[in-house]
Structure formats: C-alpha cells, structure tokens
Design a protein around this motif. Structure first.
Motif, PDB file in Angstrom:
ATOM      1  N   ALA A 209     -10.511   1.867   3.725  1.00  0.00           N
ATOM      2  CA  ALA A 209     -10.713   2.353   2.318  1.00  0.00           C
ATOM      3  C   ALA A 209     -11.742   1.440   1.746  1.00  0.00           C
ATOM      4  O   ALA A 209     -12.235   1.393   0.739  1.00  0.00           O
ATOM      5  N   GLY A 210     -12.138   0.198   2.609  1.00  0.00           N
ATOM      6  CA  GLY A 210     -13.170  -0.824   2.042  1.00  0.00           C
ATOM      7  C   GLY A 210     -12.471  -1.634   0.943  1.00  0.00           C
ATOM      8  O   GLY A 210     -13.307  -2.212   0.155  1.00  0.00           O
ATOM      9  N   ILE A 211     -11.265  -1.674   1.090  1.00  0.00           N
ATOM     10  CA  ILE A 211     -10.755  -2.833  -0.152  1.00  0.00           C
ATOM     11  C   ILE A 211      -9.964  -3.914   0.488  1.00  0.00           C
ATOM     12  O   ILE A 211      -9.177  -4.110   1.473  1.00  0.00           O
ATOM     13  N   PRO A 212     -10.590  -5.023   0.348  1.00  0.00           N
ATOM     14  CA  PRO A 212     -10.378  -6.308   0.875  1.00  0.00           C
ATOM     15  C   PRO A 212      -8.569  -6.551   0.447  1.00  0.00           C
ATOM     16  O   PRO A 212      -8.130  -6.327  -0.695  1.00  0.00           O
ATOM     17  N   VAL A 213      -7.846  -7.214   1.408  1.00  0.00           N
ATOM     18  CA  VAL A 213      -6.516  -7.541   1.128  1.00  0.00           C
ATOM     19  C   VAL A 213      -6.469  -8.841   0.292  1.00  0.00           C
ATOM     20  O   VAL A 213      -6.743  -9.813   0.902  1.00  0.00           O
ATOM     21  N   ASP A 214      -5.648  -8.485  -0.957  1.00  0.00           N
ATOM     22  CA  ASP A 214      -5.558  -9.660  -1.592  1.00  0.00           C
ATOM     23  C   ASP A 214      -4.120 -10.228  -1.136  1.00  0.00           C
ATOM     24  O   ASP A 214      -2.988  -9.609  -1.446  1.00  0.00           O
ATOM     25  N   GLU A 215      -4.141 -11.576  -0.694  1.00  0.00           N
ATOM     26  CA  GLU A 215      -2.728 -12.003   0.008  1.00  0.00           C
ATOM     27  C   GLU A 215      -1.992 -12.367  -1.112  1.00  0.00           C
ATOM     28  O   GLU A 215      -0.689 -12.505  -0.644  1.00  0.00           O
ATOM     29  N   HIS A 216      -2.473 -12.661  -2.073  1.00  0.00           N
ATOM     30  CA  HIS A 216      -1.325 -12.780  -3.364  1.00  0.00           C
ATOM     31  C   HIS A 216      -0.513 -11.574  -3.551  1.00  0.00           C
ATOM     32  O   HIS A 216       0.478 -11.855  -4.453  1.00  0.00           O
TER      33      HIS A 216
END
Length: 346
Positions: A209-216
C-alpha cells in the motif's frame, strides 16, 4: 501375528498383570518397572485391542488430538470441531494438552498410550523444523499448524501470511493508515511460527500500500492473552504513539486491546479500529463485537480427520505426504464499523 501381552511381559521380565497395569495407567507401578514395560511395548510394537471391534479389525476406534493449550479459546474450539468431525466417522477422540513443550510433544509420539489409538492429530509448538524427521512414526499421524513444513506426514494448516495481509487490507479499506500490530514475539520473522507468518503478512500489506512500517507500532507480547493485549495497548498510548487501528495476532490479544482502549477513553471504531485473528465465539459477544480473521477452523478439523481416517484405512504402499491449507475469511463486525456478516477473502 503381532506381539501379545505375554510377549511384552516376557521381554520386560514382569507379570502379565503388571503389563496390564502399565497400559491402563495404574498409578502404583514403580517408575523403573513402568519404563521397562514401555520400552518392551515400543520394541515389540505391541498394540492392545480395546474392544470387540479391535479384536476383529485391529483398530480401536479412537484417535488422539494433542494441542498446546486448551485454555486458549482457539484450541478449545478446534478440539470441539475435531470431536464433531470424528463422530461422523464413528471415532472417539482423546484430547491431550502439551503446554507447547517440546518434550511433551515428543512423548505424545512415543508413549504407550499411542497403542490405544488408531492415529494422532498433533499441533506442535515446541517442536520445530529441525524435528521433521522425528515425525516418521509407525502409526497414522497428521500434523496441524505451522511449526514444521515438508515433513513425512500429512499436514493441515492455514493461510497465515495472506490472511493477516487481508486483515490489514480491511483496515486500509476503511481509511486507516497508522496500523499497530500486537503480538510479535521477537525480531526474526524468517521461521514458520504463527506470529512470524502473520507479522510477515502485516508488513507485506503495508508495503504494497506504499505505507512504511513504523517499528514503534509493532508491539511484542510475552503471551497471546487478554492481559498481554491490554498491556501492549497501554504501552502504545503511554509512549505517545499515534495510531488509528490495531491488528492483534489472535482474538485473545484483540479482546485485551478492546478493554485497554475502553480504559483509555478511546472510541472503537471511531478513534481506533481493531481486528483480531481466529474468530473465536467470544468475539461476536464483545462490546463492540470483534472483527476478525476466520482461518477456517471447521475446515481444518474436517480435513485433518478425513486425512487421518484415510491413513488408518490405508493398505499397501504408503501414499506421499500431503499439505493442505484451509480457506479463510474476514468477519466484519462492529470494531471496524461493519456488520456481523462474513466477507470471503479472495
């Protein structure tokens, strides 16, 4: 002719009555004697007949089901589904809890009580891919779950990666973009455990979906429990992270998340939408009712029993091992603003 109880008694150096006591789990047998009898039973491949049917056919009409934890709703409901499926084939089921311990799982495959059963369904958690060769046992066995692939036995599992991805896509479809994940157990998502496969599906759906994974927003929990879900939710809020949805890796976690959101004054689904995994019965009675992934538990039970029955009745050359995956669906309920009707995922 197969080995008799007398053969076992002679091999173990005990009386026939002592052999009978061991087979029937009589508690007052000395441990050393019990171990000697069990070793003789394994060595001679002795298989007691428990009924007139057994006397005629060599079959007991009983199968075993070994699961990690009956307190977890998914496995309790899976056991119920297996029992109902087995009844339709005229079979009884003995259910055993292994607590996810590798040694307990191995004992299921070697102990004397397996001789009471025509076959076993095993859902391992402690055993892993390195143990695949240990599944090569001299009785019908069907594996459930994700821990071991490519083994020498039939295997029934679920579409963990794609179904988790579908859960995230469902959240994306209702406009959510800051999607937290609750239930990771580590950093290594390369193995075949349930959590790692579901995390993989979560990451893949966001990336597509073009959404970066926020590791937080990827939260570990020590246990897949309500308490674990609530604690992870409070951590997200206390640390000040912005999120508008939560994907919990099982329904117990999701129910804990719902409780935590209520305690924090967050509205569901207005402020935060929630999706679980397993479609346990409790989810439809939560307030709000829980949107979840139905991994095909009923189909898993029916398929596993059918495969085991085929193996029990198999004659001649053993057919190659088969791996089968059940179809899944997203059950859309109030926690994502949906109705109580399932939407089948394609």
């Amino acid at each position: 002719m197969g080995a008799t109880m007398q053969d076992v008694a002679l091999a173990a150096g005990v009386s026939i009555k002592t052999v009978s006591n061991v087979i029937n789990d009589y508690p007052y047998v000395r441990p050393a004697t019990r171990e000697r009898v069990l070793a003789a039973i394994d060595q001679l491949a002795y298989r007691p007949n428990l009924s007139a049917r057994g006397l005629r056919s060599g079959k007991t009409g009983i199968i075993g089901l070994a699961v990690p934890e009956l307190r977890e709703n998914y496995f309790a409901e899976l056991a119920d589904a297996v029992i109902r499926a087995a009844e339709k084939s005229g079979l009884g089921v003995v259910v055993e809890q292994t607590n996810g311990d590798r040694e307990s799982e191995l004992r299921v495959l070697s102990r004397a009580r397996t001789h009471y059963m025509d076959g076993i369904l095993l859902s391992p958690v402690g055993m892993g891919q390195a143990d695949a060769s240990l599944l090569d046992v001299p009785f019908p066995l069907v594996l459930l779950g994700e821990r071991i692939f490519g083994g020498p036995v039939d295997h029934v599992t679920m579409h963990n990666v794609s179904s988790a991805g579908a859960a995230v896509e469902h959240l994306l479809s209702i406009g959510r973009r800051r999607i937290a994940l609750v239930g990771a157990e580590g950093d290594d998502v390369s193995d075949a455990s349930s959590w790692s496969l579901r995390v993989r599906g979560y990451r893949r759906a966001l990336e597509q979906a073009g959404i970066p994974v926020d590791e937080h927003l990827v939260r570990r929990t020590e246990h897949w429990s309500r308490a674990g879900g609530a604690a992870a939710l409070h951590e997200l809020i206390d640390e000040g992270h912005d999120f508008d949805a939560v994907f919990a890796l099982n329904d117990a976690l999701a129910l804990g998340v719902l409780r935590g959101l209520q305690e924090a004054g967050r509205r569901v689904p207005d402020d935060v939408a929630v999706v679980g995994f397993d479609n346990v019965d409790e989810g439809q009675f939560a307030v709000p009712s829980l949107t979840t992934v139905d991994p095909g538990r009923e189909e898993i039970a029916r398929t596993a029993v059918a495969l085991l029955v085929e193996r029990i009745n198999e004659k001649g050359t053993k057919a190659p091992a088969r791996t089968m995956k059940a179809e899944f669906s997203i059950v859309s309920r109030e926690s994502t603003g949906g109705a109580d009707a399932p939407r089948v995922a394609q």
